[in-house]
Design a protein around this motif. Structure first.
Motif, PDB file in Angstrom:
ATOM      1  N   VAL A 189       0.812  -1.247   0.050  1.00  0.00           N
ATOM      2  CA  VAL A 189      -0.019   0.010  -0.117  1.00  0.00           C
ATOM      3  C   VAL A 189       0.797   1.291  -0.033  1.00  0.00           C
ATOM      4  O   VAL A 189       0.697   2.197  -0.695  1.00  0.00           O
ATOM      5  N   GLU A 190       2.016   0.957   0.574  1.00  0.00           N
ATOM      6  CA  GLU A 190       2.800   2.426   0.932  1.00  0.00           C
ATOM      7  C   GLU A 190       3.699   2.746  -0.297  1.00  0.00           C
ATOM      8  O   GLU A 190       4.128   3.811  -0.542  1.00  0.00           O
ATOM      9  N   THR A 191       4.255   1.624  -0.548  1.00  0.00           N
ATOM     10  CA  THR A 191       5.271   1.804  -1.841  1.00  0.00           C
ATOM     11  C   THR A 191       4.668   1.556  -3.355  1.00  0.00           C
ATOM     12  O   THR A 191       5.368   2.117  -4.297  1.00  0.00           O
ATOM     13  N   GLY A 192       3.501   0.879  -3.230  1.00  0.00           N
ATOM     14  CA  GLY A 192       2.976   0.901  -4.651  1.00  0.00           C
ATOM     15  C   GLY A 192       3.674  -0.178  -5.339  1.00  0.00           C
ATOM     16  O   GLY A 192       3.290  -0.604  -6.619  1.00  0.00           O
ATOM     17  N   ARG A 193       4.585  -1.156  -4.608  1.00  0.00           N
ATOM     18  CA  ARG A 193       5.446  -2.212  -5.487  1.00  0.00           C
ATOM     19  C   ARG A 193       4.720  -3.400  -5.210  1.00  0.00           C
ATOM     20  O   ARG A 193       4.327  -3.619  -4.116  1.00  0.00           O
ATOM     21  N   VAL A 194       5.165  -4.503  -6.010  1.00  0.00           N
ATOM     22  CA  VAL A 194       4.511  -5.864  -5.982  1.00  0.00           C
ATOM     23  C   VAL A 194       5.434  -6.483  -4.824  1.00  0.00           C
ATOM     24  O   VAL A 194       6.718  -6.315  -4.812  1.00  0.00           O
ATOM     25  N   ARG A 195       4.827  -7.498  -4.095  1.00  0.00           N
ATOM     26  CA  ARG A 195       5.408  -8.416  -3.105  1.00  0.00           C
ATOM     27  C   ARG A 195       5.161  -9.478  -3.599  1.00  0.00           C
ATOM     28  O   ARG A 195       3.810  -9.882  -3.704  1.00  0.00           O
ATOM     29  N   ILE A 196       5.975 -10.565  -3.762  1.00  0.00           N
ATOM     30  CA  ILE A 196       5.680 -11.823  -4.412  1.00  0.00           C
ATOM     31  C   ILE A 196       6.270 -12.732  -3.213  1.00  0.00           C
ATOM     32  O   ILE A 196       7.254 -12.797  -2.563  1.00  0.00           O
ATOM     33  N   PHE A 197       5.011 -13.568  -2.854  1.00  0.00           N
ATOM     34  CA  PHE A 197       5.236 -14.320  -1.707  1.00  0.00           C
ATOM     35  C   PHE A 197       5.562 -15.819  -2.334  1.00  0.00           C
ATOM     36  O   PHE A 197       4.834 -16.412  -3.273  1.00  0.00           O
TER      37      PHE A 197
END
Length: 357
Positions: free
Chosen positions: A172-180
């Motif tokens: 939400v804060e960085t706008g970047r994707v997190r891949i789990f």
């Protein structure tokens, strides 16, 4: 990175057979339209000629991913089919008491959309005037229990066999994707991947907050390059990239804006794949150091396009079975036409997709 040798050893451990053709599969999100993907996977598991090396899933695609993995662990391809059917039946059962239902007129006319549903209109109005921090202060999400009823994450994370998984969420804060990755997956990671900000509070994981993965990866394709030895990627497409005609009503405009937003990251990755493939084929990049991607797509836009965006909230069992049937038909047609091309050439024309640019 897994090797071809370790890939075949895993195939035999899970299936008892050495399957010659392998693919990575990318599953889009789309609410209840994820039942289309359920149908596609059901047909692929029934056909049983393809080994799924890796799956990337977002939102509903993430749920299909973890449920299929659990079923594969419990009973191979047959187990995956049973697990997916049981999951989607429970999705339908959970929605039976929801006020978001088709109007009697829509039922009479065979319309699956919810635009004229009083419950849907009320929910839409509330979401425009207040946030889930106002009307859902305890952060209740009915999907949590549903997922936990069908997936044992401790087992799945510790399982060495089966396909590798990548679930995406948007920070939400960085706008970047997190891949789990598989070993990082929890019920919160899946909920984060499916967290629509108008309906649910952001999901907190390790001090970071996440919304639906569709904003930055619907689904992500990049992990296949580094974490899979397979060069064939099969996208199960729910959201149309091309939509004929100019939307004119407020609802049509909003729906198309959402489609464009949720396809933007995928189009960017597809353009990178197209450019890399062209540079390799022209000799400008060394083919010994760089891998081309053979791309395939299963879709049924001719049958899915008439369904409005509101139908993504429709969880009637008859509708989910309808989508399931469309998915099975699309996968069966694709297999009959394209199976022999897997491992040899792409069956989706990326140059045509970007011809106007």
């Amino acid at each position: 990175m897994p090797t071809k040798k370790s890939e075949k050893r895993t195939q035999k451990a899970v299936t008892g057979r050495n399957i010659e053709k392998s693919v990575n599969i990318a599953l889009q999100g789309g609410g209840s339209h994820g039942a289309f993907t359920w149908g596609v996977l059901d047909k692929l598991f029934e056909d049983d000629r393809l080994w799924i090396q890796s799956i990337s899933g977002t939102s509903a695609g993430a749920m299909n991913t973890v449920v299929a993995s659990q079923g594969m662990y419990d009973g191979g391809a047959v187990g995956a089919r049973k697990a997916l059917r049981a999951f989607w039946k429970d999705v339908s059962d959970a929605g039976k008491h929801s006020p978001i239902k088709r109007s009697p007129l829509d039922m009479m006319m065979g319309n699956w959309d919810l635009e004229y549903s009083p419950g849907y209109r009320m929910m839409d109005m509330i979401s425009r005037m207040s946030s889930p921090y106002d009307f859902n202060m305890v952060s209740f999400n009915p999907l949590r229990k549903l997922i936990l009823d069908h997936v044992d994450f401790d087992m799945m994370n510790g399982c060495a066999d089966g396909f590798t998984m990548f679930i995406s969420a948007t920070n939400v804060e960085t706008g970047r994707v997190r891949i789990f990755k598989r070993e990082e997956l929890t019920v919160d990671a899946v909920l984060a991947s499916a967290c629509l900000p108008s309906m649910f509070q952001a999901v907190e994981i390790d001090g970071q907050h996440y919304w639906d993965g569709g904003y930055m990866g619907n689904p992500v394709l990049s992990p296949f390059k580094t974490d899979s030895p397979v060069d064939d990627t099969l996208i199960v497409q729910i959201n149309p990239i091309v939509s004929e005609g100019v939307p004119k009503t407020a609802q049509q405009i909003q729906n198309r804006v959402n489609e464009i937003s949720f396809n933007a990251s995928l189009l960017k990755e597809l353009r990178v794949i197209r450019d890399m493939n062209n540079l390799i084929s022209s000799g400008e990049l060394d083919a010994k150091r760089h891998r081309s991607t053979r791309l395939h797509v299963i879709e049924a836009q001719d049958r899915m396009a008439p369904l409005g965006a509101s139908s993504k909230m429709n969880t009637e069992w008859a509708f989910l079975e309808h989508l399931f049937d469309i998915g099975r038909d699309a996968a069966g047609t694709w297999l009959a036409k394209n199976y022999d091309s897997i491992g040899k050439q792409s069956t989706f024309d990326l140059d045509a997709l970007f011809a106007d640019t």
